[in-house]
Design an enzyme around this catalytic site. Structure first.
Site, PDB file in Angstrom:
ATOM      1  N   HIS A   1       4.617   4.306   2.698  1.00  0.00           N
ATOM      2  CA  HIS A   1       4.550   2.946   3.271  1.00  0.00           C
ATOM      3  C   HIS A   1       5.718   2.196   2.678  1.00  0.00           C
ATOM      4  O   HIS A   1       5.553   1.051   2.095  1.00  0.00           O
ATOM      5  CB  HIS A   1       3.182   2.297   2.335  1.00  0.00           C
ATOM      6  CG  HIS A   1       2.703   1.018   3.148  1.00  0.00           C
ATOM      7  ND1 HIS A   1       1.271   0.536   3.097  1.00  0.00           N
ATOM      8  CD2 HIS A   1       3.097   0.098   3.959  1.00  0.00           C
ATOM      9  CE1 HIS A   1       1.259  -0.439   3.678  1.00  0.00           C
ATOM     10  NE2 HIS A   1       2.381  -0.792   4.314  1.00  0.00           N
TER      11      HIS A   1
ATOM     12  N   GLU B   1      -4.952   3.820   0.759  1.00  0.00           N
ATOM     13  CA  GLU B   1      -3.489   3.790   0.060  1.00  0.00           C
ATOM     14  C   GLU B   1      -3.840   3.593  -1.453  1.00  0.00           C
ATOM     15  O   GLU B   1      -4.485   2.732  -1.776  1.00  0.00           O
ATOM     16  CB  GLU B   1      -2.581   2.816   0.782  1.00  0.00           C
ATOM     17  CG  GLU B   1      -2.221   3.320   2.194  1.00  0.00           C
ATOM     18  CD  GLU B   1      -1.046   2.609   2.741  1.00  0.00           C
ATOM     19  OE1 GLU B   1      -0.274   2.023   1.781  1.00  0.00           O
ATOM     20  OE2 GLU B   1      -0.908   2.665   3.915  1.00  0.00           O
TER      21      GLU B   1
END
Length: 114
Positions: free
Chosen positions: A81, A59
């Site tokens: 997210h 990420e």
């Protein structure tokens, strides 16, 4: 669930193959727990009905991530997210924060991770 050597790719091709074809996999917990390539393969083959993913192995997820590269699949929903960020989740989080502060002032342990 923490990401460790034992939990990495916990949901792999074998686990996906054991699921019902009507199963929908949701991963909002931790990137790396699901083998992303195996998930894309299962979705394309119709081994499972769908998937919703809010966490990625890396990420922010790069463009060559298997899920990002296949974002157009009709049975795949990706969020960056932030799926936890609904009004109700933020309200609950604030309530927990205030409660934790109140008990700390009182000298009581609550929701403490050691």
């Amino acid at each position: 669930m923490p990401l460790t050597d034992e939990t990495r790719d916990l949901i792999d091709a074998d686990a996906l193959g054991k699921m019902k074809s009507t199963a929908v996999l949701i991963n909002t917990g931790r990137g790396g727990l699901v083998d992303e390539t195996a998930l894309v393969t299962a979705l394309k083959a119709g081994e499972i009905a769908g998937a919703g993913v809010d966490v990625f192995t890396e990420e922010p997820a790069p463009m060559d991530n298997p899920l990002i590269a296949n974002h157009q699949l009709p049975n795949l929903i990706l969020t960056p997210h932030v799926a936890w960020g609904s009004d109700s989740s933020i309200t609950k989080l604030c309530q927990i924060l205030v409660s934790n502060l109140e008990v700390v002032i009182e000298g009581v342990d609550q929701n403490r991770v050691v």
